[in-house]
Design a protein around this motif. Structure first.
Motif, PDB file in Angstrom:
ATOM      1  N   ARG A   2       2.980   1.507  -4.178  1.00  0.00           N
ATOM      2  CA  ARG A   2       2.229   2.616  -4.775  1.00  0.00           C
ATOM      3  C   ARG A   2       3.136   3.796  -5.100  1.00  0.00           C
ATOM      4  NH1 ARG A   2      -3.389   4.660  -3.917  1.00  0.00           N
ATOM      5  NH2 ARG A   2      -2.528   6.345  -2.709  1.00  0.00           N
ATOM      6  N   ASN A   3       4.055   4.073  -4.187  1.00  0.00           N
ATOM      7  CA  ASN A   3       4.976   5.177  -4.430  1.00  0.00           C
ATOM      8  C   ASN A   3       6.006   4.819  -5.497  1.00  0.00           C
ATOM      9  OD1 ASN A   3       4.724   7.702  -2.562  1.00  0.00           O
ATOM     10  ND2 ASN A   3       4.090   5.961  -1.324  1.00  0.00           N
TER      11      ASN A   3
ATOM     12  N   ARG B 222       0.829  -1.205   0.000  1.00  0.00           N
ATOM     13  CA  ARG B 222       0.000   0.000   0.000  1.00  0.00           C
ATOM     14  C   ARG B 222       0.865   1.257   0.000  1.00  0.00           C
ATOM     15  NH1 ARG B 222      -3.516   0.253   4.976  1.00  0.00           N
ATOM     16  NH2 ARG B 222      -3.865  -1.927   4.496  1.00  0.00           N
ATOM     17  N   HIS B 223       1.979   1.214   0.748  1.00  0.00           N
ATOM     18  CA  HIS B 223       2.826   2.406   0.808  1.00  0.00           C
ATOM     19  C   HIS B 223       4.031   2.309  -0.127  1.00  0.00           C
ATOM     20  CE1 HIS B 223       0.564   4.146   4.114  1.00  0.00           C
ATOM     21  NE2 HIS B 223       0.503   2.930   4.612  1.00  0.00           N
TER      22      HIS B 223
ATOM     23  N   ALA C 165      -7.354  20.359  -1.654  1.00  0.00           N
ATOM     24  CA  ALA C 165      -7.556  20.935  -0.327  1.00  0.00           C
ATOM     25  C   ALA C 165      -6.329  21.742   0.051  1.00  0.00           C
ATOM     26  CB  ALA C 165      -7.821  19.822   0.669  1.00  0.00           C
TER      27      ALA C 165
ATOM     28  N   VAL D  20       4.745   5.393  -9.523  1.00  0.00           N
ATOM     29  CA  VAL D  20       4.719   6.674 -10.234  1.00  0.00           C
ATOM     30  C   VAL D  20       5.827   6.774 -11.292  1.00  0.00           C
ATOM     31  CG1 VAL D  20       4.821   9.162  -9.962  1.00  0.00           C
ATOM     32  CG2 VAL D  20       3.543   7.800  -8.325  1.00  0.00           C
TER      33      VAL D  20
ATOM     34  N   ARG E  70      -2.225  17.223  -8.901  1.00  0.00           N
ATOM     35  CA  ARG E  70      -3.529  17.875  -9.017  1.00  0.00           C
ATOM     36  C   ARG E  70      -3.458  19.336  -8.591  1.00  0.00           C
ATOM     37  NH1 ARG E  70      -6.736  13.319  -5.997  1.00  0.00           N
ATOM     38  NH2 ARG E  70      -5.308  11.812  -6.853  1.00  0.00           N
ATOM     39  N   ILE E  71      -2.628  19.599  -7.580  1.00  0.00           N
ATOM     40  CA  ILE E  71      -2.522  20.980  -7.131  1.00  0.00           C
ATOM     41  C   ILE E  71      -1.752  21.821  -8.142  1.00  0.00           C
ATOM     42  CG2 ILE E  71      -1.590  22.490  -5.350  1.00  0.00           C
ATOM     43  CD1 ILE E  71      -3.862  20.911  -4.323  1.00  0.00           C
TER      44      ILE E  71
ATOM     45  N   ILE F 231      -3.146   8.946  -9.575  1.00  0.00           N
ATOM     46  CA  ILE F 231      -2.477   8.329  -8.426  1.00  0.00           C
ATOM     47  C   ILE F 231      -1.764   9.355  -7.547  1.00  0.00           C
ATOM     48  CG2 ILE F 231      -0.254   7.827  -9.513  1.00  0.00           C
ATOM     49  CD1 ILE F 231      -0.270   5.147  -8.141  1.00  0.00           C
ATOM     50  N   ASP F 232      -1.299  10.451  -8.122  1.00  0.00           N
ATOM     51  CA  ASP F 232      -0.461  11.359  -7.342  1.00  0.00           C
ATOM     52  C   ASP F 232      -1.152  12.698  -7.081  1.00  0.00           C
ATOM     53  OD1 ASP F 232       1.478  12.876  -6.171  1.00  0.00           O
ATOM     54  OD2 ASP F 232       3.087  12.182  -7.464  1.00  0.00           O
ATOM     55  N   PRO F 233      -1.577  12.912  -5.842  1.00  0.00           N
ATOM     56  CA  PRO F 233      -2.341  14.118  -5.528  1.00  0.00           C
ATOM     57  C   PRO F 233      -1.543  15.402  -5.705  1.00  0.00           C
ATOM     58  CG  PRO F 233      -1.672  12.989  -3.529  1.00  0.00           C
ATOM     59  CD  PRO F 233      -1.337  12.093  -4.674  1.00  0.00           C
ATOM     60  N   ARG F 234      -0.191  15.299  -5.651  1.00  0.00           N
ATOM     61  CA  ARG F 234       0.609  16.521  -5.722  1.00  0.00           C
ATOM     62  C   ARG F 234       0.470  17.195  -7.075  1.00  0.00           C
ATOM     63  NH1 ARG F 234       5.655  13.342  -3.427  1.00  0.00           N
ATOM     64  NH2 ARG F 234       4.564  11.818  -4.662  1.00  0.00           N
TER      65      ARG F 234
END
Lengths: 327, 327
Positions: free
Chosen positions: B239-240, B235-236, B326, B243, B318-319, B313-316
């Protein structure tokens, strides 16, 4: 009162190419339930290694080489990995130095909290989410409900360390190993984080081993202090006693080197010389090459821990035989 | 959304640049009018032909016309076959696509798990052996692998066909070899040959990335949280790891598609590669131009797919892409 954590004659060695270096050299101390023990010392004194050893997270080439660690009356240094895993995060939690890298960047704050709780506690996902929100509120994160959905990169360093604190507290541990929890933070945020840590410990009766090299943090937050030097324990005792009148010359040097606002000096006070490295150990007392009061005996014989009031001091100056003579 | 539009814009520019290069091909390999008219043609006749072909117009106008036609799939007639290029290319496209997709599936399907496994069992003999073999896979030239496989499995053992696509079934415009026994048997050797290098590359990359991720602080903190080993590793950790690995897999798919030429030559695979090799030998410029644009289109599509995967997969991202988050 029996101790929550007791470390006896702990030795940690690091396997180097042709020999074994001693990182932790025969240290013993205890932490009572709900007590905050500060651990200070220079970089490389063995503070972090001690915390890592207690968590059972030493990684090769470092390994336990002797002594015993008992938690709540049960020996834990000999536990198998699975039993130790169950203890970690649930009974003994950890807070590491750098909040920016402690959280998985690809997972929301809420998921990481819930994941930890579901691993250790017999609760449902929904309850875990509710509790996660409560925890974020308790560590003082604004808008906790929205933050559950936030990814770590969207939070500042201080906010991330609050999340790390929430993770540490989420299963109501009895002991937290906090390894330099405020060192990587902005000075203005350090006090807030320390405050949260102290308040939550007092509310939940959680004991803390607070590793730091910041004497200000020690004076402010701890009940007792252990001073480490070159993998050994120089002195351990009530915070007040150590800050006001330390017995070990090294501790005195440390205290004198804190810049004071009231006593202005032109230069900062420092202890001359450098701490011996593990690959070049020193005979006798490890501090003798830098000690202003060193004598012949210090160079050849290692001092045991002598009791001085409520403290334990590893220094020949504190030898009761000697003190009775001089008195 | 802005992010996706931006990427689409970039892809458009890349295609335009590729079109420009293909367009230039025509101009660098001699005057087409000379090629098409005989020695006896008069200057006036040549000029008339030049005007009829639109070659007297300004270059920019010619380019615009070229792009306009290319968008409609019209790349002119092949010099060699006298057929529309688009038809030739479309006829060959399924063979190459099936070959590249199957070999990338083999390479990823084996390379990724093996990479993870060798990273997690770093010390084991078997993992060392797998790594050593993977080095051979990187070092061996593709044509040699193909020839050796043919020698062993076709010539000596006679198990698998050594050339061609076998029987194909026509599904609308698509001719597939995946639905017949002989088609599948014919696919084995070329796809394995094409996959060997990619497999070794993906394996080694995955292993390196996974080792890197498993050393990070958030993995150490995940261990301190007492998470299950599987949760930490997959999971950690995984997944990382994915990318960067997905990025490379995507780009390699483009490479496999564009440079399957060698394998198609060795196995006489009736795909684009073979068509292009022959087009180069015969100076069949329209085919080359169409191929160039098609390969560029393929890379552009893959890049967008990789970007979308990162977005998922990578929220970073999206910003930074200006999408919601958020913050």
């Amino acid at each position: 009162m029996s101790a929550l954590l007791s470390v006896e004659n702990l030795r940690v060695e690091i396997a180097a190419r042709d020999r074994r270096l001693t990182a932790i050299d025969d240290i013993s101390f205890t932490i009572g339930a709900g007590e905050i023990l500060g651990v200070v010392g220079e970089s490389g004194a063995g503070k972090s290694v001690t915390g890592t050893a207690i968590l059972g997270l030493l990684e090769p080439p470092a390994a336990l080489a002797g002594g015993r660690i008992a938690f709540a009356g049960r020996r834990i240094d000999t536990l198998d990995e699975e039993s130790m895993r169950r203890l970690r995060g649930k009974e003994i939690a950890a807070v590491f130095q750098d909040p920016l890298t402690s959280l998985d960047p690809l997972m929301t704050v809420g998921e990481q909290l819930v994941e930890t709780m579901l691993t250790h506690l017999p609760i449902k996902r929904k309850e875990a989410f509710a509790r996660a929100e409560d925890l974020l509120r308790m560590v003082g994160l604004p808008a906790p409900r929205e933050r559950l959905q936030a990814y770590p990169h969207a939070l500042s360093g201080g906010m991330r360390q609050r999340v790390v604190l929430a993770l540490a507290f989420c299963c109501n541990p009895r002991l937290i190993i906090a390894d330099e929890p405020t060192t990587a933070l902005d000075v203005s945020v350090q006090a807030q984080i320390l405050d949260v840590l102290r308040r939550m410990c007092r509310e939940n009766g959680t004991a803390v081993m607070l590793v730091t090299h910041d004497m200000g943090v020690i004076a402010e937050a701890t009940d007792r202090v252990a001073v480490m030097y070159a993998g050994r324990l120089a002195e351990i005792g009530p915070t007040r006693a150590l800050v006001e009148e330390a017995s070990h010359p090294y501790t005195r040097g440390l205290m004198a080197s804190i810049p004071s606002l009231t006593r202005r000096r032109d230069t900062l006070v420092q202890i001359p010389g450098a701490m011996p490295r593990p690959d070049a150990p020193v005979s006798g007392c490890a501090f003798h090459p830098r000690c202003p009061s060193a004598e012949a005996r210090c160079r050849s014989e290692r001092p045991p821990a002598f009791a001085v009031e409520a403290s334990q001091v590893a220094c020949w100056l504190a030898d009761p035989a000697r003190r009775s003579v001089s008195a | 959304m802005i992010f996706v539009l931006g990427r689409l814009g970039q892809a458009f520019l890349v295609l335009l640049a590729a079109a420009l290069v293909s367009f230039c091909l025509f101009r660098f390999v001699g005057d087409p009018v000379n090629n098409m008219t005989g020695q006896a043609a008069s200057l006036a006749e040549r000029e008339a032909m030049r005007a009829a072909l639109g070659l007297a117009d300004p270059v920019v106008l010619q380019f615009v016309r070229f792009v306009g036609k290319a968008v409609h799939g019209d790349f002119g007639m092949s010099y060699r076959f006298g057929q529309p290029v688009a038809g030739l290319v479309l006829e060959r496209l399924p063979a190459t696509l099936e070959l590249s997709v199957v070999s990338m599936l083999i390479a990823t399907g084996l390379g990724l798990p093996l990479g993870v496994w060798t990273a997690l069992h770093r010390g084991s003999r078997l993992a060392q052996a797998v790594l050593a073999v993977s080095l051979v896979g990187i070092a061996l030239p593709t044509f040699l692998i193909g020839i050796v496989l043919i020698l062993v499995f076709s010539v000596r053992l006679g198990w698998l066909p050594s050339f061609g696509r076998g029987d194909t079934i026509q599904l609308g415009p698509w001719s597939t070899g995946l639905l017949t026994g002989s088609g599948l048997r014919s696919l084995v050797l070329p796809s394995v040959t094409l996959a060997v290098f990619q497999l070794a590359l993906i394996l080694r990359l995955t292993r390196a990335e996974m080792l890197e991720v498993m050393r990070t602080d958030f993995i150490r903190f995940a261990r301190a949280r007492g998470l299950h080993r599987g949760a930490i590793q997959y999971r950690h950790g995984l997944r990382n790891t994915l990318v960067p690995v997905v990025t490379i897999v995507g780009l390699q798919f483009g490479n496999v598609f564009a440079f399957s030429i060698i394998v198609e030559t060795v196995f006489q695979w009736p795909g684009l590669g073979l068509l292009v090799i022959q087009a180069i030998q015969f100076g069949d410029i329209p085919v080359l131009a169409a191929y160039l644009v098609l390969v560029a289109l393929c890379f552009a599509v893959i890049n967008i797919a990789v970007d979308l995967f990162h977005l998922a997969i990578d929220p970073r991202i999206r910003i930074s892409g200006g999408a919601r988050g958020a913050a």
